[in-house]
Write an enzyme that holds these catalytic residues in place. Sequence first.
Site, PDB file in Angstrom:
ATOM      1  N   GLU A 160       0.861  -1.187   0.000  1.00 50.16           N
ATOM      2  CA  GLU A 160       0.000   0.000   0.000  1.00 50.16           C
ATOM      3  C   GLU A 160       0.891   1.229   0.000  1.00 50.16           C
ATOM      4  O   GLU A 160       1.791   1.348   0.839  1.00 50.16           O
ATOM      5  CB  GLU A 160      -0.887   0.038   1.248  1.00 50.16           C
ATOM      6  CG  GLU A 160      -2.131  -0.804   1.127  1.00 50.16           C
ATOM      7  CD  GLU A 160      -3.040  -0.655   2.338  1.00 50.16           C
ATOM      8  OE1 GLU A 160      -3.832  -1.570   2.557  1.00 50.16           O
ATOM      9  OE2 GLU A 160      -2.939   0.361   3.052  1.00 50.16           O
TER      10      GLU A 160
ATOM     11  N   GLU B 284      -6.362   9.639  10.028  1.00 46.58           N
ATOM     12  CA  GLU B 284      -5.022   9.189  10.417  1.00 46.58           C
ATOM     13  C   GLU B 284      -4.653   9.679  11.811  1.00 46.58           C
ATOM     14  O   GLU B 284      -4.957  10.801  12.189  1.00 46.58           O
ATOM     15  CB  GLU B 284      -3.962   9.694   9.431  1.00 46.58           C
ATOM     16  CG  GLU B 284      -4.274   9.495   7.958  1.00 46.58           C
ATOM     17  CD  GLU B 284      -4.480   8.048   7.544  1.00 46.58           C
ATOM     18  OE1 GLU B 284      -4.076   7.135   8.293  1.00 46.58           O
ATOM     19  OE2 GLU B 284      -5.059   7.821   6.474  1.00 46.58           O
TER      20      GLU B 284
END
Lengths: 277, 406
Positions: A51, A62
Site C-alpha cells: 500500500e 489518520e
Amino acid sequence: MSKSRIEARFAALKAEGRAAFVPYVMAGDPDAATAAAILKGLPAAGADLIEVGFPFSDPMAEGPPIQRAAQRALANGMTLKATLEAIRAFRDGDADTPVVLMGYTNPLVTWGLAAFARDAGAAGVDGLIIVDTPPEEAGPLADACDANDISLIRLATPTSDDARLKVVVSRTSGFVYYVSVAGVTGVKEADAVAVAPHVERVRKASGLPVAVGFGIKTPERAAAIARVADAVVVGSALVDEVAAAVELNEDVTARVLSKVEALAKAVRVARHGLAPV
Amino acid sequence: MNAPAVPNDYSAYPDARGRFGDYGGQYVPETLMPLVHDLDAAYAAAKADAGFQAELAGYLTHYVGRPSPLYFAARLTEHFGGAKVYLKREELNHTGSHKINNCMGQILLAMRMGKTRIIAETGAGQHGVATATVCARFGLPCVVYMGSVDVERQKPNVFRMNLLGAEVRPVTSGSATLKDAMNEALRDWVTNVHDTYYLIGSAAGMHPYPVMVRDFQAIIGREAREQILEAEGRLPDAVVACVGGGSNAIGLFHPFLNDDGVKIIGVEAAGSGLESGRHAAAINGGRPGVLHGNMTYLLQNQEGQIEEAHSISAGLDYPGIGPEHAWLHDVGRATYLSATDAEALDAFMLLSKLEGILPAIESAHALARLPEITREVGKDGIVVLNLSGRGDKDVNTVAAHLGRVI
C-alpha cells in the site's frame, strides 16, 4: 492486468496456506529518493502486496504517525504526479507485486477522477483505497476504476452492521480492508479474537479476501491477525521507523526494511504454529 | 460541467443525498457512515416532532433571550447617506453570538439520541463557548478542540469555556487553526462512536450538518423578515452577513431566498487582500473540492492540498465555506463580496463610535461593505445586516493592531 495482479497474488497465497503481509509506506517520506529505495526493497523484504499512501494536508482518519509522514512528504515537495512516477519506476522492476494507492479524495478531484484512474492504471496501480469516499459518493470513482481495470477497495469497520456491509461491498473487487478498531490509524491495538468473527462476516458478504489493518504494530500482533485474516496491513509502525531513523540520523531504508522483514516473517510462519522470531 | 439550474424553490434543497447542486454530500470515513445516517434519521424525526420544536422554542425564548431585536441604526444610516440600515442584533443573545441558536437545537437532539458526551471544534471560541454553555446547562461532559494558534489569540474565550466546565484541547497539527480543530474533532468522533455527539458549529461538514445548522440558524432570518415587515411594511432590498463557514449568513439568508426582490450578499474575509494570497475567501479565491465531508469551494493549491486561511478574525479563518453558499454562488442567487482585515478594523471602530456597539471582528467584515451596498440600494432602500456577535472578545486583537497596550 491490474485486478488480476491482486487476484493472482491472493490465489497464490491461498495455495501456500498463508496470509499476505501488506506494508503501508507514504510516498515521498521522508524524501522521494529514500521512499523509492524503500519501495523497491519491499518485495524482497517480504511484502506480498504494497500500500502506497499519497500525502494529503488534512488526513482526517489518520493518527499522528501517518499525519506526520504526510507532512514530511509534503514538506519535501511530494506530489501525486511524483507518486505515480514512483510507482511506474517500481513497476519497471517488479511486474507481479500488487500496488494499492491509499489516500484522500481531494487530490483526485483536482486531477479529475477519470484522468486519474487512467494515469494510475498506466503507472501500474492495481487498487485504490480512498478513505473519505464512502460507497454513497463513489459512483464516479467506481466508473473510472472499472474503465481502467483498477480495484476500488472498500473499508469495512466495527460500525458496519450486516445491512451496511451489503452497501460496503457493492462494486468492489480485489479484497476488502477491515478496519480493526473504531478510531484513527496507529493508536488503538487490534485484538485478533475480537476481529476474527468480523473477518468471517466480511468474507461471507463480499466473497473476497479480507485484509485487516489499523492498530497492528508488532510481529506478535501481526502473526495473531494472520491466523484469522487473509492479509495483514501495517502502516503507522513503519512510518514511525522512518521518523525514528530520520531523528537518529540512521539509514532510513535499512531500518524500515528490517522492520518489514520481521513483520513479514511473523506473518509467513503464523499458521504453522511456530513462534515468530 | 453544465451551468447549474436555478431552482423554483430554494427550500427544497438539499436533496436526499445532502446535495445542493454539485455541493455537499457525505465524504467521510466508513466508520462514521452509520453515525451520519443515524444522525440524519434522528434529525428528520426531531424536525417533524412538534414536541421537540416546542421545547427548543422555549429554551430559545427563556434561556437564549430570543427574539433578538432588529435595530434601526440611525447614525450609521446617516453616515453612509444611502439606504436605511437595520442591524439584526444576534450579539445580544446569551453568550454573545448567533452560535447558541444551533447549539441549543443540537444539544436537545444529542440528548434525544441518548448521547452522553459532546465534542466540538471552535475557531474564535464563540461556538466553543456556546457549546460549553449548553453542556453546562444540561450536565453533559464537553471537549472542545481549538487550534493552538487560536487558543493563543482568543485566551478570554478559552477561560470562559473552562469556567463552564469544558475541556479545551489545543490542536497543534497542520496549521493549528479551525480546519485542524475540525480534523481533530473528527478523529475523536471516529474513535468514540458509541457515546459521542459531534456538535458542529458551522453550516459545513457532511450532510446532515449543513441543513441542520441552517435550520437551527434560520430563526435569524424568520424573525428579521417579520420584524422588517412590522417596521417598514415591506421586505428589505438586501440582506448582508459575513461568511466563514457561513452559519450566521445562511441563517439570515434562507428565509429570504424565495423573495426575488431581496439581494443576498455574503462578505468573505480577504485578510491582507485577495491578491496577497493571504486571505480566507473560499469563493472569491478558491475552487471546488472535498474537505471535511463535503464538496464545496476551498482554498487549495494546484495539487489539491488545502491551504491555510488567513484572517484577523479567527471565526472566519477557515479554508472552506458551507455547501449551500457554494451553490447559491453558482446559481447566482447570492453575491459574495470580501473585506480585508484593515477594512474590518475600520468598520469595527466605526460601529463602536457611531452606535455604541462593539461588533465581533467577524461581523465587522459585513459592516465594511455597507458603504457600497447602501449606495447601490439607494436612499429609499432598506438593508438588513446580521450583527452575528459582540466584539468584547476582540478588544485585545484590535488593540494590538492599533499598537496599543491594554
